[in-house]
Design an enzyme around this catalytic site. Structure first.
Site, mmCIF file in Angstrom:
data_model
loop_
_atom_site.group_PDB
_atom_site.id
_atom_site.type_symbol
_atom_site.label_atom_id
_atom_site.label_comp_id
_atom_site.label_asym_id
_atom_site.label_seq_id
_atom_site.Cartn_x
_atom_site.Cartn_y
_atom_site.Cartn_z
ATOM 1 N N LYS A 186 0.824 -1.206 0.000
ATOM 2 C CA LYS A 186 0.000 0.000 0.000
ATOM 3 C C LYS A 186 0.873 1.279 0.000
ATOM 4 O O LYS A 186 2.069 1.218 0.281
ATOM 5 C CB LYS A 186 -0.927 -0.006 1.227
ATOM 6 C CG LYS A 186 -1.916 -1.195 1.234
ATOM 7 C CD LYS A 186 -2.782 -1.253 -0.010
ATOM 8 C CE LYS A 186 -4.051 -2.088 0.144
ATOM 9 N NZ LYS A 186 -3.849 -3.548 0.091
HETATM 10 C C1 LIG Z 1 -5.248 -4.418 0.757
HETATM 11 C C2 LIG Z 1 -6.716 -4.330 0.828
HETATM 12 C C3 LIG Z 1 -7.446 -4.852 1.895
HETATM 13 C C4 LIG Z 1 -6.842 -5.718 2.956
HETATM 14 O O1 LIG Z 1 -5.790 -5.188 3.622
HETATM 15 P P1 LIG Z 1 -4.723 -6.165 4.350
HETATM 16 O O2 LIG Z 1 -3.959 -5.209 5.191
HETATM 17 O O3 LIG Z 1 -3.874 -6.790 3.279
HETATM 18 O O4 LIG Z 1 -5.491 -7.143 5.141
HETATM 19 C C5 LIG Z 1 -8.808 -4.634 1.942
HETATM 20 N N1 LIG Z 1 -9.429 -3.945 0.974
HETATM 21 C C6 LIG Z 1 -8.762 -3.446 -0.087
HETATM 22 C C7 LIG Z 1 -9.508 -2.678 -1.107
HETATM 23 C C8 LIG Z 1 -7.389 -3.638 -0.201
HETATM 24 O O5 LIG Z 1 -6.752 -3.178 -1.276
#
Ligand SMILES: *Cc1c(COP(=O)(O)O)cnc(C)c1O
Length: 397
Positions: A186
């Site tokens: 992210k």
């Molecule tokens: C990455 C992501 C998640 C989950 O996040 P994690 O930290 O990997 O559990 C949920 N929703 C969206 C849209 C994402 O891109």
């Protein structure tokens, strides 16, 4: 995206602070920690960044969605409306609470079509979750109005859109609760982590307790704390929070780099008459984490996707053929492949999904290509990529 591309001295310093006094847990051990409270400091920082009163850090973005829904009282048998285009985490987080994911069509914003949301409401609907996919957003005003009219909880999953805004407000801060992920890919990363944000004090207190086994966090003797209700463990560690604290301070710099790289690529491919772009609602500004565009039809999108690979253009995705982000390939959900028995409510709630079609979503996702915007690219590299993308598109449509 992703923030790890630019790890540096600030991240190292914050992590070393934690290791130097050895307290890796975010709660307790007051005497040992020499005043270092990384998770608390990150919550304060995020509260400013998101212009939102309360922030609860948790262990992941998926945990953030579960904790947000649980904090607002969503549970067994409740229906939660979500889009067909998202990461699998969305339905996982809903089902973990015994609630039922109700999938609805997206529109050219690449998230919830307000008309599809309204059509999916039943007496069991408790919440609507908009997923701000690939750095942009849906029609928040329209969906918020529907939620108000039907007394539904409005949750924003802004995991992929940190730094984007709508009418000047940070994405994630508009619904009743907002969710973020700081996983390794992210824009802001801390390895693994997430956050729930809300202006609702009750939801916040619920999230604070629920994510730490129900601890009420009163006083400084954990053993003596009370447990007003059942909880679970979705805690973040101080080590993760320390990395996040360094990264979040750099968010404006990250968004500016994403915007620069995005704009070069977009201006280049905008010259091709067959290419169109996703709709960004009026008043919205993307986080520039991805560049999303449409080709005239499924066949040309497949050809472009193939040509990109052949021309060495990486990090571009044709989600129609991807196993993780679009309902078409979620066989494990449709056929209810669970390690353990699912509740009868979930089983029944998911029955329709086996045969349901989503032509409107297919129309958009089938033609969509989504290119991740990296922050480590130099301007020269982005220009070179842009001309390669133009060539690849022109020769394959
Ligand atoms: C990455 C992501 C998640 C989950 O996040 P994690 O930290 O990997 O559990 C949920 N929703 C969206 C849209 C994402 O891109």
């Amino acid at each position: 995206m992703p923030g790890f591309e630019l790890f540096g001295d600030l991240e190292r310093k914050e992590v070393n602070d934690v290791l130097d006094n050895g307290v890796l847990m975010r709660y307790g051990f007051d005497g040992m920690r020499n005043g270092h409270w990384k998770a608390k400091a990150l919550e304060t920082e995020l509260s400013t960044t998101f212009d939102t009163k309360h922030v609860q850090l948790v262990s992941s973005g998926t945990a953030a969605v579960s904790v947000a829904l649980a904090s607002a009282g969503v549970g067994a048998g409740d229906e939660v409306i979500m889009p067909t285009f998202t990461f699998v985490a969305s339905f996982e987080a809903i089902m973990m609470l015994g609630a039922i994911p109700v999938l609805v069509d997206i529109d050219d914003t690449l998230t919830l079509d307000p008309k599809a949301v309204e059509a999916a409401i039943t007496p069991k609907t408790k919440a609507v979750m908009m997923v701000q996919m690939c750095g942009s957003m849906g029609d928040l005003d329209a969906v918020q109005a529907i939620c108000t009219k039907h007394s539904l909880i409005f949750v924003e999953d802004a995991c992929q859109a940190i730094g984007g805004t709508y009418n000047g407000k940070p994405l994630g801060s508009i619904g009743d609760l907002g969710c973020f992920s700081f996983d390794f890919v992210k824009t802001i990363t801390c390895g693994e982590g997430g956050a729930v944000i809300t202006n609702n004090k009750d939801y916040y207190i619920n999230a604070d307790h629920y994510s730490d086994h129900g601890h009420d966090h009163v006083g400084n003797d954990r053993g003596a704390e009370t447990h007003p209700f059942l909880g679970y463990n979705f805690r973040i560690s101080e080590l993760n929070a320390a990395v996040g604290l360094a990264q979040v301070k750099r968010l404006p710099e990250f968004i500016a780099i994403q915007k620069r790289n995005y704009t070069i690529l977009r201006d280049a491919i905008a010259q091709i008459p067959e290419v169109t772009f996703r709709t960004v609602p009026e008043g919205g500004e993307e986080s520039y984490a991805f560049l999303n565009f449409f080709l005239p039809d499924l066949e040309s999108a497949r050809k472009v996707s193939k040509a990109f690979k052949e021309h060495g253009i990486d990090v571009c995705f044709h989600y129609y053929d991807n196993n993780w982000h679009y309902v078409r390939k979620w066989e494990h959900l449709k056929t209810q492949k669970s390690l353990f028995p699912l509740s009868s409510e979930i089983k029944k709630g998911l029955e329709n999904l086996q045969h349901q079609t989503f032509e409107q979503s297919d129309h958009f996702i089938g033609r969509n290509i989504s290119c991740l915007i990296k922050m480590s690219w130099t301007v020269d590299e982005v220009n070179e990529r842009a001309s390669k993308m133009v060539d690849a598109i022109k020769t394959s449509i």
